[in-house]
Design a protein around this motif. Structure first.
Motif, mmCIF file in Angstrom:
data_model
loop_
_atom_site.group_PDB
_atom_site.id
_atom_site.type_symbol
_atom_site.label_atom_id
_atom_site.label_comp_id
_atom_site.label_asym_id
_atom_site.label_seq_id
_atom_site.Cartn_x
_atom_site.Cartn_y
_atom_site.Cartn_z
ATOM 1 N N GLY A 100 -10.923 -2.817 15.048
ATOM 2 C CA GLY A 100 -10.165 -4.068 15.156
ATOM 3 C C GLY A 100 -9.468 -4.195 16.493
ATOM 4 O O GLY A 100 -9.445 -5.282 17.100
ATOM 5 N N LEU A 101 -8.926 -3.083 16.987
ATOM 6 C CA LEU A 101 -8.279 -3.097 18.301
ATOM 7 C C LEU A 101 -9.302 -3.360 19.402
ATOM 8 O O LEU A 101 -9.030 -4.096 20.361
ATOM 9 N N LEU A 102 -10.491 -2.756 19.252
ATOM 10 C CA LEU A 102 -11.552 -2.972 20.245
ATOM 11 C C LEU A 102 -11.999 -4.434 20.252
ATOM 12 O O LEU A 102 -12.251 -5.019 21.311
ATOM 13 N N ARG A 103 -12.086 -5.039 19.062
ATOM 14 C CA ARG A 103 -12.463 -6.453 18.987
ATOM 15 C C ARG A 103 -11.411 -7.332 19.661
ATOM 16 O O ARG A 103 -11.748 -8.278 20.390
ATOM 17 N N PHE A 105 -9.523 -6.473 22.075
ATOM 18 C CA PHE A 105 -9.656 -6.244 23.521
ATOM 19 C C PHE A 105 -10.799 -7.075 24.096
ATOM 20 O O PHE A 105 -10.682 -7.658 25.175
ATOM 21 N N PHE A 106 -11.932 -7.146 23.364
ATOM 22 C CA PHE A 106 -13.071 -7.933 23.839
ATOM 23 C C PHE A 106 -12.748 -9.425 23.867
ATOM 24 O O PHE A 106 -13.286 -10.161 24.684
ATOM 25 N N VAL A 107 -11.905 -9.879 22.933
ATOM 26 C CA VAL A 107 -11.582 -11.309 22.851
ATOM 27 C C VAL A 107 -10.473 -11.698 23.844
ATOM 28 O O VAL A 107 -10.264 -12.874 24.118
ATOM 29 N N SER A 108 -9.790 -10.717 24.402
ATOM 30 C CA SER A 108 -8.624 -10.994 25.266
ATOM 31 C C SER A 108 -8.951 -11.870 26.484
ATOM 32 O O SER A 108 -8.057 -12.608 26.932
ATOM 33 N N PRO A 109 -10.159 -11.842 27.096
ATOM 34 C CA PRO A 109 -10.405 -12.755 28.233
ATOM 35 C C PRO A 109 -10.236 -14.231 27.894
ATOM 36 O O PRO A 109 -10.033 -15.052 28.784
ATOM 37 N N MET A 110 -10.289 -14.573 26.582
ATOM 38 C CA MET A 110 -10.144 -15.974 26.191
ATOM 39 C C MET A 110 -8.733 -16.484 26.480
ATOM 40 O O MET A 110 -8.543 -17.666 26.787
ATOM 41 N N VAL A 111 -7.727 -15.621 26.382
ATOM 42 C CA VAL A 111 -6.341 -16.053 26.572
ATOM 43 C C VAL A 111 -5.781 -15.619 27.917
ATOM 44 O O VAL A 111 -4.632 -15.925 28.233
ATOM 45 N N MET A 112 -6.555 -14.902 28.706
ATOM 46 C CA MET A 112 -6.065 -14.416 29.997
ATOM 47 C C MET A 112 -6.266 -15.501 31.060
ATOM 48 O O MET A 112 -7.302 -16.170 31.069
ATOM 49 N N PRO A 113 -5.301 -15.715 31.969
ATOM 50 C CA PRO A 113 -5.489 -16.707 33.025
ATOM 51 C C PRO A 113 -6.734 -16.406 33.859
ATOM 52 O O PRO A 113 -6.948 -15.267 34.280
ATOM 53 N N LYS A 114 -7.552 -17.430 34.074
ATOM 54 C CA LYS A 114 -8.838 -17.221 34.766
ATOM 55 C C LYS A 114 -8.645 -16.815 36.219
ATOM 56 O O LYS A 114 -9.457 -16.088 36.778
ATOM 57 N N ILE A 115 -7.564 -17.279 36.836
ATOM 58 C CA ILE A 115 -7.328 -16.906 38.232
ATOM 59 C C ILE A 115 -7.006 -15.416 38.318
ATOM 60 O O ILE A 115 -7.377 -14.743 39.289
ATOM 61 N N THR A 116 -6.326 -14.871 37.290
ATOM 62 C CA THR A 116 -6.036 -13.438 37.252
ATOM 63 C C THR A 116 -7.322 -12.636 37.131
ATOM 64 O O THR A 116 -7.519 -11.622 37.827
ATOM 65 N N LEU A 117 -8.220 -13.099 36.248
ATOM 66 C CA LEU A 117 -9.514 -12.420 36.122
ATOM 67 C C LEU A 117 -10.298 -12.507 37.432
ATOM 68 O O LEU A 117 -10.957 -11.545 37.835
ATOM 69 N N GLY A 118 -10.234 -13.666 38.086
ATOM 70 C CA GLY A 118 -10.973 -13.827 39.336
ATOM 71 C C GLY A 118 -10.492 -12.853 40.404
ATOM 72 O O GLY A 118 -11.303 -12.247 41.113
ATOM 73 N N ILE A 119 -9.172 -12.679 40.523
ATOM 74 C CA ILE A 119 -8.636 -11.725 41.508
ATOM 75 C C ILE A 119 -9.035 -10.291 41.151
ATOM 76 O O ILE A 119 -9.407 -9.492 42.028
ATOM 77 N N ALA A 120 -8.981 -9.977 39.857
ATOM 78 C CA ALA A 120 -9.375 -8.628 39.424
ATOM 79 C C ALA A 120 -10.853 -8.370 39.732
ATOM 80 O O ALA A 120 -11.221 -7.288 40.209
ATOM 81 N N TYR A 121 -11.707 -9.377 39.456
ATOM 82 C CA TYR A 121 -13.137 -9.214 39.767
ATOM 83 C C TYR A 121 -13.358 -9.067 41.263
ATOM 84 O O TYR A 121 -14.224 -8.302 41.704
ATOM 85 N N LEU A 122 -12.603 -9.816 42.057
ATOM 86 C CA LEU A 122 -12.757 -9.731 43.514
ATOM 87 C C LEU A 122 -12.461 -8.314 44.007
ATOM 88 O O LEU A 122 -13.213 -7.756 44.827
ATOM 89 N N ILE A 123 -11.385 -7.712 43.488
ATOM 90 C CA ILE A 123 -11.036 -6.348 43.898
ATOM 91 C C ILE A 123 -12.095 -5.351 43.425
ATOM 92 O O ILE A 123 -12.569 -4.500 44.187
ATOM 93 N N LEU A 124 -12.515 -5.490 42.135
ATOM 94 C CA LEU A 124 -13.486 -4.551 41.565
ATOM 95 C C LEU A 124 -14.840 -4.652 42.260
ATOM 96 O O LEU A 124 -15.421 -3.642 42.695
ATOM 97 N N PHE A 125 -15.359 -5.881 42.398
ATOM 98 C CA PHE A 125 -16.697 -6.044 42.967
ATOM 99 C C PHE A 125 -16.722 -5.772 44.460
ATOM 100 O O PHE A 125 -17.773 -5.419 45.006
ATOM 101 N N SER A 126 -15.579 -5.938 45.128
ATOM 102 C CA SER A 126 -15.517 -5.551 46.544
ATOM 103 C C SER A 126 -15.639 -4.039 46.686
ATOM 104 O O SER A 126 -16.317 -3.544 47.595
#
Length: 277
Positions: A100-103, A105-126
């Motif tokens: 249940g906790l894992l589920r 966690f998987f659903v959490s991107p739905m409520v996370m600000p997209k700009i925050t995810l974008g910055i995180a992806y930029l750092i990770l993929f760089s």
């Protein structure tokens, strides 16, 4: 009593009509603006012309960006469908401590600000040296739309009857064969619905694309913003009209597929009833 029912029905019709007008009015204004003869977007238009449609045909960057949006959205949806279905199988059919906790966690991107995810992806993929291309955008958007697949397919899996899988297992079928012959056919409607929602969501996704992509791989929403910075003519309205037509065609295709799937299920159900009789 009868007059009260008629009054309630009339009020519902009026309310529905007002909502429909509220939804259609902006689209009608876009269509009217796209054929305006003025050099700037204006409503109501002073005259009517199709020159902005001809101008769109000369803007090749929009066609290139449309192809990039299609590639990124299709890739992200396919990746999300595969990973979301496998994760749903693990969580729903083989629950374990902490599933249940894992589920959640998987659903959490739905409520996370997209700009925050974008910055995180930029750092990770760089750090991974893959930032700047469509592959990085596909990976990022697949995570963003994963909650849609996990929620819809997970609900469908929870409602499946286990007797068919148990009967197949009793007859010696392997888990992989049970999945492809028993489980997956029963999930086709939920896969189609979740994939359609995820495709629409990723097609106009801006935040992650704006941070991850290079200039030669921009998607359509970014090209629209860049064009609006330089020009304010009705070409943007023409692109919006083309996207409205694209959405209508997509909606009709999905409805056609849903109707054919329902028809096939009805035919199969009818045959099963005939065999039983």
């Amino acid at each position: 009593m009868v007059s009260s029912n008629r009054l309630t029905k009339l009020l519902l019709y009026v309310f529905t009509g007002m909502v429909a007008i509220y939804l259609l009015l902006p689209l009608l204004m876009i269509v009217m603006t796209s054929v305006g003869s003025g050099s700037a977007s204006k409503f109501p238009p002073e005259g009517f012309t199709l020159k902005w449609y001809a101008n769109l045909a000369e803007q090749t960057q929009f066609l290139h960006a449309f192809k990039n949006s299609l590639i990124a959205s299709t890739g992200a949806v396919l990746l999300a469908l595969v990973t979301g279905t496998l994760a749903s199988l693990a969580i729903v059919q083989y629950p374990f401590r902490g599933s249940g906790l894992l589920r959640a966690f998987f659903v959490s991107p739905m409520v996370m600000p997209k700009i925050t995810l974008g910055i995180a992806y930029l750092i990770l993929f760089s750090k991974m040296h893959i930032a700047g291309g469509l592959f990085a955008l596909i990976l990022g958007e697949a995570v963003i739309v994963l909650p849609f697949v996990l929620t819809i397919v997970g609900s469908a899996l929870a409602n499946l009857q286990p007797v068919y899988r148990e009967a197949a297992a009793d007859m010696g079928a392997s888990p992989i064969r049970i999945f492809f012959t028993i489980t997956l056919p029963q999930l086709k409607l939920s896969l189609l619905l979740s994939g359609s929602i995820a495709f629409v969501f990723t097609f106009d996704q801006v935040e992650a694309a704006l941070l991850l992509l290079r200039q030669d791989s921009y998607t359509l929403p970014i090209q629209l913003f860049l064009y609006m910075e330089k020009w304010q003519d009705p070409t943007i309205a023409v692109v919006s009209v083309v996207l409205i037509v694209f959405a209508l065609v997509l909606f009709l295709l999905i409805r056609l597929v849903l109707r054919s799937l329902t028809g096939m299920e009805g035919m199969l159900g009818g045959r099963k009833k005939q065999r039983r009789s």
